[in-house]
Design a protein around this motif. Structure first.
Motif, PDB file in Angstrom:
ATOM      1  N   ALA A   1     -53.629 -46.676 -18.091  1.00  0.00           N
ATOM      2  CA  ALA A   1     -53.825 -45.257 -18.495  1.00  0.00           C
ATOM      3  C   ALA A   1     -55.027 -44.809 -17.458  1.00  0.00           C
ATOM      4  O   ALA A   1     -56.035 -45.492 -17.632  1.00  0.00           O
ATOM      5  CB  ALA A   1     -54.670 -45.411 -20.116  1.00  0.00           C
ATOM      6  N   LEU A   2     -54.660 -43.769 -16.790  1.00  0.00           N
ATOM      7  CA  LEU A   2     -55.556 -43.445 -15.913  1.00  0.00           C
ATOM      8  C   LEU A   2     -55.543 -41.810 -15.917  1.00  0.00           C
ATOM      9  O   LEU A   2     -54.749 -41.181 -16.663  1.00  0.00           O
ATOM     10  CB  LEU A   2     -55.026 -43.685 -14.397  1.00  0.00           C
ATOM     11  N   ALA A   3     -56.379 -41.199 -14.980  1.00  0.00           N
ATOM     12  CA  ALA A   3     -56.494 -39.646 -15.185  1.00  0.00           C
ATOM     13  C   ALA A   3     -55.166 -39.156 -14.499  1.00  0.00           C
ATOM     14  O   ALA A   3     -54.517 -39.720 -13.642  1.00  0.00           O
ATOM     15  CB  ALA A   3     -57.511 -39.346 -13.853  1.00  0.00           C
ATOM     16  N   PHE A   4     -54.773 -37.960 -14.954  1.00  0.00           N
ATOM     17  CA  PHE A   4     -53.439 -37.298 -15.013  1.00  0.00           C
ATOM     18  C   PHE A   4     -53.258 -37.169 -13.393  1.00  0.00           C
ATOM     19  O   PHE A   4     -52.124 -37.733 -12.979  1.00  0.00           O
ATOM     20  CB  PHE A   4     -53.468 -36.137 -15.677  1.00  0.00           C
ATOM     21  N   ASP A   5     -54.102 -36.499 -12.750  1.00  0.00           N
ATOM     22  CA  ASP A   5     -53.752 -36.278 -11.166  1.00  0.00           C
ATOM     23  C   ASP A   5     -54.023 -37.601 -10.392  1.00  0.00           C
ATOM     24  O   ASP A   5     -53.860 -37.418  -9.177  1.00  0.00           O
ATOM     25  CB  ASP A   5     -54.819 -35.007 -10.693  1.00  0.00           C
ATOM     26  N   ALA A   6     -54.206 -38.606 -10.890  1.00  0.00           N
ATOM     27  CA  ALA A   6     -54.224 -39.978 -10.113  1.00  0.00           C
ATOM     28  C   ALA A   6     -52.722 -40.602 -10.267  1.00  0.00           C
ATOM     29  O   ALA A   6     -52.543 -41.523  -9.519  1.00  0.00           O
ATOM     30  CB  ALA A   6     -55.171 -40.778 -10.283  1.00  0.00           C
ATOM     31  N   LEU A   7     -52.020 -40.160 -11.080  1.00  0.00           N
ATOM     32  CA  LEU A   7     -50.803 -40.916 -11.336  1.00  0.00           C
ATOM     33  C   LEU A   7     -49.587 -40.954 -10.453  1.00  0.00           C
ATOM     34  O   LEU A   7     -49.105 -42.003 -10.146  1.00  0.00           O
ATOM     35  CB  LEU A   7     -50.244 -40.407 -12.934  1.00  0.00           C
ATOM     36  N   LEU A   8     -49.156 -39.745  -9.962  1.00  0.00           N
ATOM     37  CA  LEU A   8     -48.493 -39.807  -8.909  1.00  0.00           C
ATOM     38  C   LEU A   8     -48.669 -40.333  -7.507  1.00  0.00           C
ATOM     39  O   LEU A   8     -47.985 -41.162  -6.938  1.00  0.00           O
ATOM     40  CB  LEU A   8     -47.736 -38.539  -8.672  1.00  0.00           C
ATOM     41  N   ALA A   9     -49.898 -40.316  -7.325  1.00  0.00           N
ATOM     42  CA  ALA A   9     -50.406 -41.010  -6.103  1.00  0.00           C
ATOM     43  C   ALA A   9     -50.422 -42.352  -6.288  1.00  0.00           C
ATOM     44  O   ALA A   9     -49.927 -42.989  -5.124  1.00  0.00           O
ATOM     45  CB  ALA A   9     -51.960 -40.683  -5.615  1.00  0.00           C
ATOM     46  N   GLY A  10     -50.700 -42.956  -7.344  1.00  0.00           N
ATOM     47  CA  GLY A  10     -50.592 -44.520  -7.522  1.00  0.00           C
ATOM     48  C   GLY A  10     -49.234 -44.894  -7.556  1.00  0.00           C
ATOM     49  O   GLY A  10     -49.025 -46.106  -7.006  1.00  0.00           O
ATOM     50  N   LEU A  11     -48.396 -44.169  -7.896  1.00  0.00           N
ATOM     51  CA  LEU A  11     -47.045 -44.650  -7.719  1.00  0.00           C
ATOM     52  C   LEU A  11     -46.586 -44.914  -6.196  1.00  0.00           C
ATOM     53  O   LEU A  11     -46.035 -45.687  -5.857  1.00  0.00           O
ATOM     54  CB  LEU A  11     -46.180 -43.628  -8.621  1.00  0.00           C
ATOM     55  N   ARG A  12     -47.203 -43.756  -5.624  1.00  0.00           N
ATOM     56  CA  ARG A  12     -46.564 -43.934  -4.168  1.00  0.00           C
ATOM     57  C   ARG A  12     -47.385 -45.229  -3.285  1.00  0.00           C
ATOM     58  O   ARG A  12     -47.179 -45.644  -2.261  1.00  0.00           O
ATOM     59  CB  ARG A  12     -46.941 -42.628  -3.611  1.00  0.00           C
ATOM     60  N   GLN A  13     -48.614 -45.462  -3.995  1.00  0.00           N
ATOM     61  CA  GLN A  13     -49.380 -46.475  -3.443  1.00  0.00           C
ATOM     62  C   GLN A  13     -48.797 -47.760  -4.055  1.00  0.00           C
ATOM     63  O   GLN A  13     -49.302 -48.902  -3.984  1.00  0.00           O
ATOM     64  CB  GLN A  13     -50.775 -46.380  -3.769  1.00  0.00           C
ATOM     65  N   ASP A  14     -47.764 -47.605  -4.781  1.00  0.00           N
ATOM     66  CA  ASP A  14     -47.049 -49.103  -5.704  1.00  0.00           C
ATOM     67  C   ASP A  14     -48.110 -49.867  -6.472  1.00  0.00           C
ATOM     68  O   ASP A  14     -48.014 -51.125  -6.515  1.00  0.00           O
ATOM     69  CB  ASP A  14     -46.694 -50.229  -4.245  1.00  0.00           C
ATOM     70  N   ARG A  15     -48.949 -48.905  -6.955  1.00  0.00           N
ATOM     71  CA  ARG A  15     -49.882 -49.710  -8.026  1.00  0.00           C
ATOM     72  C   ARG A  15     -49.225 -49.800  -9.402  1.00  0.00           C
ATOM     73  O   ARG A  15     -49.445 -50.426 -10.227  1.00  0.00           O
ATOM     74  CB  ARG A  15     -51.029 -48.790  -8.302  1.00  0.00           C
ATOM     75  N   TRP A  16     -48.106 -49.057  -9.625  1.00  0.00           N
ATOM     76  CA  TRP A  16     -47.293 -49.137 -10.785  1.00  0.00           C
ATOM     77  C   TRP A  16     -45.850 -48.746 -10.535  1.00  0.00           C
ATOM     78  O   TRP A  16     -45.561 -48.273  -9.415  1.00  0.00           O
ATOM     79  CB  TRP A  16     -47.827 -48.475 -11.985  1.00  0.00           C
TER      80      TRP A  16
ATOM     81  N   ALA B   1     -47.392 -46.394 -15.977  1.00  0.00           N
ATOM     82  CA  ALA B   1     -48.836 -45.650 -16.105  1.00  0.00           C
ATOM     83  C   ALA B   1     -48.345 -44.255 -16.837  1.00  0.00           C
ATOM     84  O   ALA B   1     -47.490 -43.347 -16.514  1.00  0.00           O
ATOM     85  CB  ALA B   1     -49.180 -45.326 -14.591  1.00  0.00           C
ATOM     86  N   THR B   2     -49.519 -43.964 -17.671  1.00  0.00           N
ATOM     87  CA  THR B   2     -49.874 -42.671 -18.420  1.00  0.00           C
ATOM     88  C   THR B   2     -51.111 -42.108 -18.195  1.00  0.00           C
ATOM     89  O   THR B   2     -51.990 -42.744 -17.791  1.00  0.00           O
ATOM     90  CB  THR B   2     -49.251 -42.748 -19.795  1.00  0.00           C
ATOM     91  N   GLU B   3     -51.352 -41.137 -19.116  1.00  0.00           N
ATOM     92  CA  GLU B   3     -52.895 -40.523 -19.003  1.00  0.00           C
ATOM     93  C   GLU B   3     -53.666 -41.186 -20.086  1.00  0.00           C
ATOM     94  O   GLU B   3     -54.698 -41.614 -20.176  1.00  0.00           O
ATOM     95  CB  GLU B   3     -52.994 -39.182 -19.127  1.00  0.00           C
ATOM     96  N   GLY B   4     -53.017 -41.030 -21.448  1.00  0.00           N
ATOM     97  CA  GLY B   4     -53.607 -41.358 -22.701  1.00  0.00           C
ATOM     98  C   GLY B   4     -54.473 -40.325 -23.269  1.00  0.00           C
ATOM     99  O   GLY B   4     -55.387 -40.532 -24.110  1.00  0.00           O
ATOM    100  N   ALA B   5     -54.393 -38.913 -22.671  1.00  0.00           N
ATOM    101  CA  ALA B   5     -55.245 -37.719 -23.247  1.00  0.00           C
ATOM    102  C   ALA B   5     -54.376 -36.615 -23.559  1.00  0.00           C
ATOM    103  O   ALA B   5     -55.046 -35.514 -23.386  1.00  0.00           O
ATOM    104  CB  ALA B   5     -56.245 -37.674 -22.510  1.00  0.00           C
ATOM    105  N   TYR B   6     -53.180 -36.771 -24.042  1.00  0.00           N
ATOM    106  CA  TYR B   6     -52.161 -35.757 -24.143  1.00  0.00           C
ATOM    107  C   TYR B   6     -51.333 -35.830 -25.393  1.00  0.00           C
ATOM    108  O   TYR B   6     -50.130 -36.056 -25.185  1.00  0.00           O
ATOM    109  CB  TYR B   6     -51.433 -35.626 -22.772  1.00  0.00           C
ATOM    110  N   PRO B   7     -52.079 -35.410 -26.801  1.00  0.00           N
ATOM    111  CA  PRO B   7     -51.165 -35.679 -27.662  1.00  0.00           C
ATOM    112  C   PRO B   7     -50.329 -34.485 -27.963  1.00  0.00           C
ATOM    113  O   PRO B   7     -50.583 -33.316 -27.316  1.00  0.00           O
ATOM    114  CB  PRO B   7     -52.512 -35.614 -28.911  1.00  0.00           C
TER     115      PRO B   7
END
Ligand code: ARG
Length: 255
Positions: free
Chosen positions: A76-91, A37-43
């Protein structure tokens, strides 16, 4: 009705919980695909070119995962959702320019760093260039970033304005709605080089940081495999080529 909805959400929560478990390295290998997972809005690190996800860490991840004999499924998701999703085993892994901090290290596990950088103070006023000159000023930062965390620690800043995306924090400065923007040194380099007309003045570092991939706590075999792949791309010229393509210099950690 309320009770029904509650029971329903508990049930779907249980079902989802059962369906998505943290995957071990062996399970990832057996499936042939790692979910990153990444954000996709951080060139220039992770961004969309039309509908294509690209950037330094997107190509770096692809090169590393290839060394691991796997394919990537990107999310690709909102930046502040990325670590939470990792902890929820979504990626399985997050690569979105996360700096290694003590607070984050309590929640997730970091691999070895894949670049070293820092937060720079940017303004349209050349006198706003260091922590002292931010006293009484309004500063734009991305929500949940180390820029937000470090600006909040400063005494005397008038207001810290949070934006879901770093590019919005930059736009607020360009539009004159804030006095300063704090962001990554290479993000700032790219922004000022691609838009010299914006009149952005680059000040000092507010802090430095090491950027790493995040994986679920306890998944040490996956961390070891990623570290090995990173060492390989650092050694064989792949890393250097990708870094120079997107940033025009080699940004590996020197120490
Ligand atoms: N390096 C900063 C941090 O660790 C910002 C990362 C922002 N990443 C992004 N994909 N927008 O918080």
């Amino acid at each position: 009705m309320k009770r029904f909805l509650f029971a329903f959400s508990v049930l779907t929560g249980l079902l989802l919980g059962a369906a998505v478990q943290a995957r071990s390295l062996d399970e990832i290998k057996a499936s042939g695909t790692i979910i990153v997972a990444t954000e996709g809005a951080y060139p220039p690190f992770n961004f969309f070119q039309g509908s294509k996800l690209t950037g330094f860490e997107v190509e770096l991840a692809e090169a590393m995962v290839k060394k691991m004999g796997l394919k990537i499924e990107w999310k690709a998701l909102a930046f502040d959702a990325l670590l939470a999703g990792l902890r929820q085993d979504r990626w399985d892994m997050v690569m979105a320019s996360f700096g290694v901090t003590d607070a984050r290290s309590k929640a997730v596990m970091f691999t070895n760093p894949y670049y070293c950088s820092g937060g720079l103070i940017v303004s349209k006023d050349a006198t706003i260039k260091d922590a002292a000159s931010l006293v009484g000023k309004t500063v734009a930062v991305q929500t949940g970033s180390t820029y937000m965390e470090n600006v909040r620690k400063l005494v005397g800043v008038k207001e810290v304005k949070n934006f879901p995306q770093d590019t919005d924090a930059r736009s607020a400065l360009v539009a004159g709605r804030v006095d300063a923007w704090v962001s990554d040194r290479f993000v700032v380099k790219t922004a000022t080089e691609t838009n010299p007309g914006l009149g952005l003045k680059v000040g000092d570092y507010l802090f430095v940081e090491r950027i790493a991939a995040a994986i679920k706590k306890g998944n040490a075999p996956l961390a070891a495999a990623v570290d090995k792949a990173l060492a390989e791309v650092l050694a064989d010229g792949t890393y250097k080529a990708i870094s120079e393509k997107f940033i025009k210099e080699d940004i590996r950690c020197k120490s």
